[in-house]
Design a protein around this motif. Sequence first.
Motif, PDB file in Angstrom:
ATOM      1  N   VAL A   1       0.841  -1.203   0.000  1.00 13.29           N
ATOM      2  CA  VAL A   1       0.000   0.000   0.000  1.00 13.29           C
ATOM      3  C   VAL A   1       0.874   1.252   0.000  1.00 13.29           C
ATOM      4  O   VAL A   1       1.658   1.473   0.925  1.00 13.29           O
ATOM      5  CB  VAL A   1      -0.915   0.019   1.249  1.00 13.29           C
ATOM      6  CG1 VAL A   1      -1.980   1.089   1.092  1.00 13.29           C
ATOM      7  CG2 VAL A   1      -1.568  -1.321   1.472  1.00 13.29           C
TER       8      VAL A   1
ATOM      9  N   ASP B   1      -4.984   3.694  -5.868  1.00 19.70           N
ATOM     10  CA  ASP B   1      -5.132   2.315  -6.341  1.00 19.70           C
ATOM     11  C   ASP B   1      -4.949   1.302  -5.216  1.00 19.70           C
ATOM     12  O   ASP B   1      -5.777   0.421  -5.010  1.00 19.70           O
ATOM     13  CB  ASP B   1      -4.138   2.026  -7.469  1.00 19.70           C
ATOM     14  CG  ASP B   1      -4.314   2.990  -8.619  1.00 19.70           C
ATOM     15  OD1 ASP B   1      -5.415   3.034  -9.177  1.00 19.70           O
ATOM     16  OD2 ASP B   1      -3.359   3.729  -8.916  1.00 19.70           O
ATOM     17  N   SER B   2      -3.843   1.441  -4.481  1.00 14.90           N
ATOM     18  CA  SER B   2      -3.578   0.410  -3.474  1.00 14.90           C
ATOM     19  C   SER B   2      -4.520   0.524  -2.275  1.00 14.90           C
ATOM     20  O   SER B   2      -4.885  -0.494  -1.682  1.00 14.90           O
ATOM     21  CB  SER B   2      -2.106   0.417  -3.056  1.00 14.90           C
ATOM     22  OG  SER B   2      -1.638   1.700  -2.788  1.00 14.90           O
TER      23      SER B   2
ATOM     24  N   LEU C   1       1.370  -3.465   3.694  1.00 14.26           N
ATOM     25  CA  LEU C   1       2.802  -3.186   3.833  1.00 14.26           C
ATOM     26  C   LEU C   1       3.070  -1.821   3.222  1.00 14.26           C
ATOM     27  O   LEU C   1       2.782  -1.594   2.042  1.00 14.26           O
ATOM     28  CB  LEU C   1       3.629  -4.240   3.075  1.00 14.26           C
ATOM     29  CG  LEU C   1       5.110  -3.889   2.860  1.00 14.26           C
ATOM     30  CD1 LEU C   1       5.847  -3.739   4.190  1.00 14.26           C
ATOM     31  CD2 LEU C   1       5.799  -4.967   2.014  1.00 14.26           C
TER      32      LEU C   1
ATOM     33  N   LEU D   1       6.038   0.975   2.453  1.00 13.88           N
ATOM     34  CA  LEU D   1       7.483   1.141   2.363  1.00 13.88           C
ATOM     35  C   LEU D   1       7.801   2.637   2.322  1.00 13.88           C
ATOM     36  O   LEU D   1       7.403   3.334   1.375  1.00 13.88           O
ATOM     37  CB  LEU D   1       7.960   0.439   1.083  1.00 13.88           C
ATOM     38  CG  LEU D   1       9.418   0.501   0.716  1.00 13.88           C
ATOM     39  CD1 LEU D   1      10.280  -0.100   1.821  1.00 13.88           C
ATOM     40  CD2 LEU D   1       9.654  -0.289  -0.580  1.00 13.88           C
TER      41      LEU D   1
ATOM     42  N   LEU E   1       9.919   5.545   1.420  1.00 13.36           N
ATOM     43  CA  LEU E   1      10.976   5.682   0.407  1.00 13.36           C
ATOM     44  C   LEU E   1      11.911   6.850   0.691  1.00 13.36           C
ATOM     45  O   LEU E   1      12.940   6.997   0.043  1.00 13.36           O
ATOM     46  CB  LEU E   1      10.331   5.866  -0.978  1.00 13.36           C
ATOM     47  CG  LEU E   1       9.413   4.728  -1.433  1.00 13.36           C
ATOM     48  CD1 LEU E   1       8.585   5.146  -2.645  1.00 13.36           C
ATOM     49  CD2 LEU E   1      10.236   3.481  -1.762  1.00 13.36           C
TER      50      LEU E   1
ATOM     51  N   THR F   1      -0.516  -6.071  -5.495  1.00 16.93           N
ATOM     52  CA  THR F   1      -0.204  -4.659  -5.729  1.00 16.93           C
ATOM     53  C   THR F   1      -1.375  -3.995  -6.459  1.00 16.93           C
ATOM     54  O   THR F   1      -2.221  -4.670  -7.048  1.00 16.93           O
ATOM     55  CB  THR F   1       1.082  -4.488  -6.573  1.00 16.93           C
ATOM     56  OG1 THR F   1       0.955  -5.287  -7.745  1.00 16.93           O
ATOM     57  CG2 THR F   1       2.317  -4.892  -5.793  1.00 16.93           C
ATOM     58  N   GLY F   2      -1.381  -2.654  -6.420  1.00 20.32           N
ATOM     59  CA  GLY F   2      -2.507  -1.899  -6.976  1.00 20.32           C
ATOM     60  C   GLY F   2      -2.346  -1.535  -8.446  1.00 20.32           C
ATOM     61  O   GLY F   2      -2.975  -0.588  -8.901  1.00 20.32           O
ATOM     62  N   HIS F   3      -1.515  -2.264  -9.188  1.00 19.28           N
ATOM     63  CA  HIS F   3      -1.386  -1.962 -10.623  1.00 19.28           C
ATOM     64  C   HIS F   3      -2.750  -2.104 -11.293  1.00 19.28           C
ATOM     65  O   HIS F   3      -3.410  -3.136 -11.137  1.00 19.28           O
ATOM     66  CB  HIS F   3      -0.393  -2.925 -11.290  1.00 19.28           C
ATOM     67  CG  HIS F   3       1.012  -2.733 -10.817  1.00 19.28           C
ATOM     68  ND1 HIS F   3       1.573  -3.498  -9.816  1.00 19.28           N
ATOM     69  CD2 HIS F   3       1.956  -1.853 -11.193  1.00 19.28           C
ATOM     70  CE1 HIS F   3       2.816  -3.095  -9.604  1.00 19.28           C
ATOM     71  NE2 HIS F   3       3.078  -2.102 -10.418  1.00 19.28           N
TER      72      HIS F   3
HETATM   73  P1  AMP Z   1       4.025   2.298  -8.646  1.00 20.78           P
HETATM   74  O1  AMP Z   1       5.233   1.453  -8.797  1.00 20.78           O
HETATM   75  O2  AMP Z   1       4.281   3.565  -7.862  1.00 20.78           O
HETATM   76  O3  AMP Z   1       3.243   2.503  -9.889  1.00 20.78           O
HETATM   77  O4  AMP Z   1       3.074   1.471  -7.695  1.00 20.78           O
HETATM   78  C1  AMP Z   1       2.559   0.230  -8.075  1.00 20.78           C
HETATM   79  C2  AMP Z   1       2.069  -0.499  -6.852  1.00 20.78           C
HETATM   80  O5  AMP Z   1       3.174  -0.775  -5.988  1.00 20.78           O
HETATM   81  C3  AMP Z   1       1.087   0.288  -5.994  1.00 20.78           C
HETATM   82  O6  AMP Z   1      -0.223   0.158  -6.450  1.00 20.78           O
HETATM   83  C4  AMP Z   1       1.290  -0.364  -4.650  1.00 20.78           C
HETATM   84  O7  AMP Z   1       0.607  -1.584  -4.573  1.00 20.78           O
HETATM   85  C5  AMP Z   1       2.778  -0.644  -4.636  1.00 20.78           C
HETATM   86  N1  AMP Z   1       3.547   0.462  -4.012  1.00 20.78           N
HETATM   87  C6  AMP Z   1       4.070   1.551  -4.619  1.00 20.78           C
HETATM   88  N2  AMP Z   1       4.733   2.323  -3.732  1.00 20.78           N
HETATM   89  C7  AMP Z   1       4.645   1.710  -2.526  1.00 20.78           C
HETATM   90  C8  AMP Z   1       5.120   1.999  -1.206  1.00 20.78           C
HETATM   91  N3  AMP Z   1       5.853   3.084  -0.958  1.00 20.78           N
HETATM   92  N4  AMP Z   1       4.828   1.136  -0.210  1.00 20.78           N
HETATM   93  C9  AMP Z   1       4.099   0.021  -0.463  1.00 20.78           C
HETATM   94  N5  AMP Z   1       3.610  -0.295  -1.672  1.00 20.78           N
HETATM   95  C10 AMP Z   1       3.868   0.525  -2.707  1.00 20.78           C
END
Ligand code: AMP
Length: 314
Positions: free
Chosen positions: A54, A59-60, A77, A79, A81, A155-157
């Motif tokens: 999340v 999305d997530s 979970l 993360l 960054l 994941t929320g893709h």
């Molecule tokens: P992105 O790579 O930013 O397009 O994100 C794709 C998916 O990765 C999201 O829908 C989340 O499921 C997951 N995601 C992205 N960033 C995070 C984060 N900081 N912590 C946890 N999950 C993440």
Amino acid sequence: MKCRRCKAPAIIDIPRHNAAFCADCFTHQCREQVKRAIHEHRMIAPGEKVLVAVSGGKDSLALWDLLTEIDIPADGLYLGLGIGEYSDHSGEYTRAFAAERGLRLHEVDLLRDHGYDVPGAAEATRRAPCGACGLSKRHLFNQVALDEGYDVVATGHNLDDEAAVLLGNVLRWETAYLGRQFPVLPAGPGFARKVKPLVRLSEREMAAYCVIRGIDYQVEECPMADGNRHLGFKELLNQLETKSPGTKAAFISGFWSRGHDAFIAEADEERATLAPCTECGAPTTTGDRCAFCSLRSRAQSATTEQPVTLRTRS
Ligand code: AMP
Ligand code: FES
Ligand code: ZN
């Protein structure tokens, strides 16, 4: 405009389905699409332990809500960054969502737990931050899932993400990536299963879902994602979709049914050459330290040289 399902006034139209829905029937439609994706691709079996990654974005958070609503319990979970205020706020939205619903949230913070952050990693690699960011995410989602005994990482893709990534992979004929581009990636030695239950739903639908469900989310885009080529592909695909609704869905579903098989062998070959990382034990093709461990050691020095506020572009 009337709701396709109950004939009440509609609040959202979905041109690719040639349909419109009221708020209640739209949330019902989203749940059905998630159930269908899970069923069609055998993403999650009853009783399996699910970890949702999340980010605090729409999305997530929508995914976590949808899984809960369709009786698939899942822990989260997040993360951290280390991308300045953007990451601080993203974490706050995620924690608030979990706390309001009494859901369990794991947290990993790159700086606290691994001694670097994404701006530091970008500096160390002298490449676009998204590469180091994506590598860190993939590695740590998998590691937490294995360490904590989860069967599946979700994941929320969404549909737009998948179509943009597919276009990028096709334009450069990235055959190994094409072999791995599927809504479900099976588990293997050192890998938890990865699933994308939102592949049948668009970005716009997920934003509408969050508004209807009263979910507060991080609306800002990542400040380091400037120049990310997938954003350009999304714009191009949106132009095609406006002219011809259903183009994106046809592009990805056609690839899954008619294209993907042609690339599996290459992805499998790569998996066959995997050996444990000498430092962390994760599977790697390098025969030595995995890409995450190398990145971490290079990024740690760049991260400690300057405080985070100087390195974060906003
Ligand atoms: P992105 O790579 O930013 O397009 O994100 C794709 C998916 O990765 C999201 O829908 C989340 O499921 C997951 N995601 C992205 N960033 C995070 C984060 N900081 N912590 C946890 N999950 C993440
Ligand atoms: Fe990874 Fe922005 S979210 S670089
Ligand atoms: Zn490693």
